[in-house]
Design an enzyme around this catalytic site. Structure first.
Site, PDB file in Angstrom:
ATOM      1  N   CYS A   2      -0.982  -4.390   8.704  1.00 61.37           N
ATOM      2  CA  CYS A   2      -1.816  -5.570   8.958  1.00 61.37           C
ATOM      3  C   CYS A   2      -1.420  -6.729   8.035  1.00 61.37           C
ATOM      4  O   CYS A   2      -0.990  -6.522   6.903  1.00 61.37           O
ATOM      5  CB  CYS A   2      -3.273  -5.249   8.700  1.00 61.37           C
ATOM      6  SG  CYS A   2      -3.841  -3.827   9.604  1.00 61.37           S
ATOM      7  N   ARG A  27       5.768  -8.277  10.521  1.00 59.82           N
ATOM      8  CA  ARG A  27       5.312  -6.989  10.005  1.00 59.82           C
ATOM      9  C   ARG A  27       4.901  -6.051  11.129  1.00 59.82           C
ATOM     10  O   ARG A  27       4.735  -4.859  10.903  1.00 59.82           O
ATOM     11  CB  ARG A  27       4.120  -7.197   9.069  1.00 59.82           C
ATOM     12  CG  ARG A  27       4.476  -7.987   7.826  1.00 59.82           C
ATOM     13  CD  ARG A  27       3.246  -8.512   7.146  1.00 59.82           C
ATOM     14  NE  ARG A  27       2.437  -7.461   6.583  1.00 59.82           N
ATOM     15  CZ  ARG A  27       2.332  -7.210   5.281  1.00 59.82           C
ATOM     16  NH1 ARG A  27       3.011  -7.935   4.433  1.00 59.82           N
ATOM     17  NH2 ARG A  27       1.569  -6.249   4.850  1.00 59.82           N
ATOM     18  N   TRP A  74      -2.566  -3.869  12.835  1.00 58.86           N
ATOM     19  CA  TRP A  74      -1.706  -2.773  13.283  1.00 58.86           C
ATOM     20  C   TRP A  74      -2.619  -1.551  13.279  1.00 58.86           C
ATOM     21  O   TRP A  74      -3.039  -1.075  12.225  1.00 58.86           O
ATOM     22  CB  TRP A  74      -0.554  -2.619  12.300  1.00 58.86           C
ATOM     23  CG  TRP A  74       0.556  -1.730  12.765  1.00 58.86           C
ATOM     24  CD1 TRP A  74       1.633  -2.090  13.542  1.00 58.86           C
ATOM     25  CD2 TRP A  74       0.736  -0.341  12.474  1.00 58.86           C
ATOM     26  NE1 TRP A  74       2.446  -1.017  13.751  1.00 58.86           N
ATOM     27  CE2 TRP A  74       1.926   0.071  13.107  1.00 58.86           C
ATOM     28  CE3 TRP A  74       0.007   0.607  11.756  1.00 58.86           C
ATOM     29  CZ2 TRP A  74       2.404   1.373  13.040  1.00 58.86           C
ATOM     30  CZ3 TRP A  74       0.485   1.899  11.692  1.00 58.86           C
ATOM     31  CH2 TRP A  74       1.672   2.270  12.324  1.00 58.86           C
ATOM     32  N   ASN A  98      -6.665  -4.372   5.410  1.00 57.54           N
ATOM     33  CA  ASN A  98      -5.407  -3.677   5.676  1.00 57.54           C
ATOM     34  C   ASN A  98      -5.502  -2.323   5.002  1.00 57.54           C
ATOM     35  O   ASN A  98      -5.910  -2.231   3.848  1.00 57.54           O
ATOM     36  CB  ASN A  98      -4.231  -4.476   5.091  1.00 57.54           C
ATOM     37  CG  ASN A  98      -2.906  -3.731   5.221  1.00 57.54           C
ATOM     38  OD1 ASN A  98      -2.756  -2.864   6.082  1.00 57.54           O
ATOM     39  ND2 ASN A  98      -1.949  -4.078   4.373  1.00 57.54           N
ATOM     40  N   GLY A  99      -5.138  -1.251   5.723  1.00 54.78           N
ATOM     41  CA  GLY A  99      -5.131   0.070   5.092  1.00 54.78           C
ATOM     42  C   GLY A  99      -6.068   1.031   5.792  1.00 54.78           C
ATOM     43  O   GLY A  99      -6.440   0.847   6.948  1.00 54.78           O
ATOM     44  N   GLU A 481      22.249   5.914  10.098  1.00 53.42           N
ATOM     45  CA  GLU A 481      21.714   4.552  10.188  1.00 53.42           C
ATOM     46  C   GLU A 481      21.985   3.958  11.583  1.00 53.42           C
ATOM     47  O   GLU A 481      21.120   3.303  12.164  1.00 53.42           O
ATOM     48  CB  GLU A 481      22.337   3.685   9.080  1.00 53.42           C
ATOM     49  CG  GLU A 481      22.046   2.195   9.129  1.00 53.42           C
ATOM     50  CD  GLU A 481      20.576   1.829   8.993  1.00 53.42           C
ATOM     51  OE1 GLU A 481      19.726   2.712   8.792  1.00 53.42           O
ATOM     52  OE2 GLU A 481      20.258   0.628   9.129  1.00 53.42           O
ATOM     53  N   LYS A 485      19.104   2.655  14.147  1.00 54.85           N
ATOM     54  CA  LYS A 485      19.064   1.288  14.687  1.00 54.85           C
ATOM     55  C   LYS A 485      18.918   1.339  16.205  1.00 54.85           C
ATOM     56  O   LYS A 485      18.154   0.578  16.786  1.00 54.85           O
ATOM     57  CB  LYS A 485      20.344   0.509  14.316  1.00 54.85           C
ATOM     58  CG  LYS A 485      20.405   0.067  12.870  1.00 54.85           C
ATOM     59  CD  LYS A 485      19.501  -1.105  12.619  1.00 54.85           C
ATOM     60  CE  LYS A 485      18.830  -1.171  11.287  1.00 54.85           C
ATOM     61  NZ  LYS A 485      18.131  -0.168  10.645  1.00 54.85           N
ATOM     62  N   GLU A 488      15.276   2.560  17.091  1.00 49.06           N
ATOM     63  CA  GLU A 488      14.154   1.651  16.842  1.00 49.06           C
ATOM     64  C   GLU A 488      14.244   0.367  17.662  1.00 49.06           C
ATOM     65  O   GLU A 488      13.218  -0.229  17.974  1.00 49.06           O
ATOM     66  CB  GLU A 488      13.936   1.373  15.351  1.00 49.06           C
ATOM     67  CG  GLU A 488      14.981   0.566  14.660  1.00 49.06           C
ATOM     68  CD  GLU A 488      14.659   0.330  13.180  1.00 49.06           C
ATOM     69  OE1 GLU A 488      13.495   0.299  12.789  1.00 49.06           O
ATOM     70  OE2 GLU A 488      15.621   0.168  12.412  1.00 49.06           O
ATOM     71  N   HIS A 504      28.345  23.485  14.930  1.00 50.94           N
ATOM     72  CA  HIS A 504      27.129  24.231  14.609  1.00 50.94           C
ATOM     73  C   HIS A 504      25.986  23.859  15.550  1.00 50.94           C
ATOM     74  O   HIS A 504      24.826  24.071  15.226  1.00 50.94           O
ATOM     75  CB  HIS A 504      26.758  24.000  13.146  1.00 50.94           C
ATOM     76  CG  HIS A 504      27.849  24.416  12.218  1.00 50.94           C
ATOM     77  ND1 HIS A 504      28.121  25.733  11.943  1.00 50.94           N
ATOM     78  CD2 HIS A 504      28.789  23.686  11.563  1.00 50.94           C
ATOM     79  CE1 HIS A 504      29.166  25.805  11.126  1.00 50.94           C
ATOM     80  NE2 HIS A 504      29.590  24.563  10.887  1.00 50.94           N
ATOM     81  N   LYS A 603       7.033  -3.788   9.585  1.00 44.79           N
ATOM     82  CA  LYS A 603       8.090  -4.057   8.607  1.00 44.79           C
ATOM     83  C   LYS A 603       7.845  -3.282   7.312  1.00 44.79           C
ATOM     84  O   LYS A 603       8.741  -2.686   6.761  1.00 44.79           O
ATOM     85  CB  LYS A 603       8.178  -5.559   8.331  1.00 44.79           C
ATOM     86  CG  LYS A 603       9.266  -5.946   7.328  1.00 44.79           C
ATOM     87  CD  LYS A 603      10.652  -5.643   7.853  1.00 44.79           C
ATOM     88  CE  LYS A 603      11.759  -6.020   6.887  1.00 44.79           C
ATOM     89  NZ  LYS A 603      13.034  -5.373   7.255  1.00 44.79           N
TER      90      LYS A 603
HETATM   91  O1  M6R Z   1      10.654  -1.433   2.665  1.00 45.71           O
HETATM   92  P1  M6R Z   1      11.335  -0.087   2.619  1.00 45.71           P
HETATM   93  O2  M6R Z   1      12.796  -0.191   2.359  1.00 45.71           O
HETATM   94  O3  M6R Z   1      10.665   0.887   1.697  1.00 45.71           O
HETATM   95  O4  M6R Z   1      11.168   0.482   4.100  1.00 45.71           O
HETATM   96  C1  M6R Z   1      11.598   1.769   4.438  1.00 45.71           C
HETATM   97  C2  M6R Z   1      11.590   1.966   5.933  1.00 45.71           C
HETATM   98  O5  M6R Z   1      10.311   1.777   6.461  1.00 45.71           O
HETATM   99  C3  M6R Z   1      12.543   0.993   6.641  1.00 45.71           C
HETATM  100  O6  M6R Z   1      13.841   1.077   6.135  1.00 45.71           O
HETATM  101  C4  M6R Z   1      12.585   1.298   8.157  1.00 45.71           C
HETATM  102  O7  M6R Z   1      13.169   2.547   8.394  1.00 45.71           O
HETATM  103  C5  M6R Z   1      13.312   0.186   8.906  1.00 45.71           C
HETATM  104  N1  M6R Z   1      12.548  -0.209  10.047  1.00 45.71           N
HETATM  105  C6  M6R Z   1      14.664   0.581   9.369  1.00 45.71           C
HETATM  106  O8  M6R Z   1      15.305  -0.442  10.062  1.00 45.71           O
END
Ligand code: M6R
Length: 608
Positions: A2, A27, A74, A98-99, A481, A485, A488, A504, A603
């Site tokens: 949020c 965010r 959120w 928020n939380g 990674e 990408k 997501e 394996h 975010k």
């Molecule tokens: O702010 P942080 O680096 O701690 O965030 C960690 C993950 O939430 C963040 O890297 C997330 O996996 C991204 N959306 C990846 O693109």
């Protein structure tokens, strides 16, 4: 998670709050709302969905005022809907949160028993009820908050106003960030400095179980018990323009293209080109890192993959054993820690709840924590013993890109520094690494200039049923990674694998519908990687390879060959991840997805 913005001052509160909420859109959120004091009462407008729906609702209303609060939600408790959107209002008290309030059920039952009428399914509304009850007795908002705070358990940040005291905002938190922007004659409270940068660069980060009474100009800070406390002011260097799209269609694209500059910024405090030296300073001169017997790196998501790469760097260069943990596992698995360990947390936002909890756990066990963050002054940054930074500038796209490559660049320096302190970095090797890092920004420019080929490759990827990203050594975390990408952004199923693991299990998945993205730059793992590639090809896998320019063998083995410049092994992953970022971007964009704000994601993940 949020977003929170509160304003009190000479400007139109609605406008300032909407502007701030727009800055927080990155965010991730599913509904939004504002409450503005118009005359003696708050006028509240809320809407499900993107901010544009709230804005069009607001355009239909005719009200104005100088004190107000706003929120992007959120969902945690209760579905995304207008009735669950914030602010929540109860008898003149208006509140955004928020939380998570963990003792929500207990509070809810008590309130229902007292006859409270609940109008949402949220835990947040319950806090508004508790404060409304107290404020009726106390006749003062601060006093009411001091009474309510001990009753709340969980991770929360809350901003509250009361129509009978129309000259103040009260902010308090225990968990996610809440920040007071200091500006002459006006007041600002935000959950992220981005939302306040247009008005001030001076911020006070509220600590856990602290309260801020924000008047129009002066701000007073208190402990949870109501004792006045002193706070330090943080000067933020980022400009508000740095957080704009600057002509790019998406923040993510802009951030990918910023990588040459960002990486050079990240390296500049550690790389001394004229002396051909690498050295680091994390504000703890008395630390003797030669005594460190093990490093534990803890992070989430993309930052975790950076940590995995860091393990290769540190073990290879400095010969210190490194364990890498997902923060969400570390915090609950009762890790065995010793005073000769060093914990390194990696977090772009510096607010990830699991990483913060892992840091606290390490500190409770008297283990030193070094934090690698992008956001200076963030909770993780402030809580650690030693600090170094990604220096990537604001990263707005939910998918992390430039923060990742900056982290890798800084980790190369960190490993070289550790190696040097232990007498394990011969001068020729230091020269070699300095040269590799000095050339890196230019090489990144070159990779970006091949974007046309990455976008063509991305369009071909559309026809595949599944995706396997593979690599060995330092390129294995890049495979993870690359797959993340794609997941997501494009919402497609992808797996990242160490290429040596194929036999394996994953080999069974391969047929002509499976796209294999193979990371095979010229390095010590090359020959082995090529064997794995041949195995995949023999089973019909469609190969998209990323390799060193001029590698004809790899080109011939692949349906599509994407070239990166010839580089040092430690720098290869920083180059090879760029085509993966761009392919995921183009594919998601061509599928019509919201690249900057992928569905269901936020975010910074400030709750578990
Ligand atoms: O702010 P942080 O680096 O701690 O965030 C960690 C993950 O939430 C963040 O890297 C997330 O996996 C991204 N959306 C990846 O693109």
């Amino acid at each position: 998670m949020c977003g929170i913005v509160g304003y009190f001052g000479p400007l139109e509160a609605k406008k300032v709050i909407l502007e701030g909420l727009r800055k927080l859109e990155y965010r991730g959120y599913d509904s939004a709302g504002v409450s503005i004091l118009d005359g003696p009462h708050f006028k509240r407008v809320r809407a499900e969905g993107k901010l544009k729906y709230l804005e069009s609702r607001l355009a239909e209303e005719n009200f104005s005022g100088h004190l107000g609060i706003g929120h992007t939600r959120w969902a945690t408790h209760g579905a995304p809907s207008e009735r669950n959107a914030h602010p929540h209002e109860v008898r003149g008290v208006s509140l955004v949160h928020n939380g998570i309030i963990e003792n929500y059920l207990e509070i809810r039952e008590a309130l229902i028993e007292q006859g409270a009428e609940l109008t949402s399914d949220t835990d947040s509304e319950l806090v508004a009820h508790l404060i409304a009850d107290e404020v009726e007795r106390e006749k003062d908002l601060l006093a009411a908050v001091i009474k309510v705070l001990p009753r709340l358990r969980g991770a929360f940040s809350i901003l509250v106003v009361w129509e009978r005291q129309p000259d103040r905002l009260i902010a308090f938190k225990d968990g996610p960030p809440l920040i007071v922007g200091l500006c002459e004659g006006q007041a600002l409270v935000v959950s992220d400095v981005q939302a306040g940068l247009a008005y001030t660069k001076r911020f006070v980060y509220l600590g856990d179980r602290e309260i801020a009474e924000v008047l129009r100009g002066p701000v007073r800070f208190f402990s949870a018990e109501g004792k006045p406390i002193e706070k330090t002011i943080t000067e933020v260097k980022w400009s508000s323009e740095a957080a704009e799209k600057q002509g790019f269609s998406h923040y993510m694209l802009k951030e990918i293209y910023e990588q040459p500059k960002a990486v050079s910024q990240a390296l500049s405090p550690h790389l001394h080109i004229e002396k051909s030296e690498i050295s680091m300073d994390w504000g703890q001169q008395d630390w003797d890192l030669t005594k460190v017997q093990r490093i534990l790196m803890v992070a989430c998501g993309t930052s975790y993959y950076a940590a995995l790469t860091g393990k290769y760097y540190i073990e290879k260069l400095a010969r210190i054993p490194v364990d890498v943990d997902l923060a969400s596992e570390f915090r609950y698995r009762e890790p065995v820690l010793s005073p000769t360990d060093l914990v390194v947390t990696i977090s772009q936002s510096g607010e990830t709840a699991d990483t913060l909890a892992a840091l606290r756990l390490a500190k409770q066990q008297h283990v030193k924590v070094l934090s690698l963050c992008n956001v200076k002054g963030s909770t993780i940054d402030r809580s650690a013993d030693g600090h170094f930074y990604m220096n990537a500038g604001p990263e707005i796209g939910v998918a992390s890109t430039k923060a990742f490559t900056c982290t890798l660049s800084v980790l190369v320096c960190f490993s070289a520094h550790l190696a040097k302190e232990r007498g394990r970095l011969p001068k020729y090797l230091e020269n070699e690494i300095v040269r590799a890092l000095t050339e890196l920004p230019g090489q990144l420019e070159l990779v970006l200039s091949f974007d046309k080929y990455f976008s063509e490759a991305a369009i071909e990827l559309k026809n595949h049923r599944g995706f396997l990203f593979m690599g060995r050594g330092v390129n294995y975390p890049m495979a993870l990674e690359g797959a993340l990408k794609l997941k997501e952004l494009a919402y497609l199923h992808a797996e990242g694998y160490a290429a040596g693991e194929m036999k394996h299990g994953p080999l069974a998945l391969i047929d002509r519908h499976m796209a294999i993205v193979m990371l095979a730059p010229a390095d010590e793992w090359y020959e082995k990687t090529i064997s794995n590639l041949e195995e995949a090809k023999a089973r019909g896998g469609q190969i998209i390879s990323i390799g060193t320019v001029g590698d004809e063998k790899l080109r011939q083995l692949s349906q599509r060959f994407l070239a990166i410049p010839r580089a040092h092994w430690a720098v290869n992953p920083i180059l090879s991840v760029v085509p993966l970022q761009l392919m995921a971007f183009h594919l998601a964009d061509s599928l019509g997805h919201d690249v900057d704000q992928p569905r269901n994601l936020a975010k910074s993940v400030t709750v578990e």
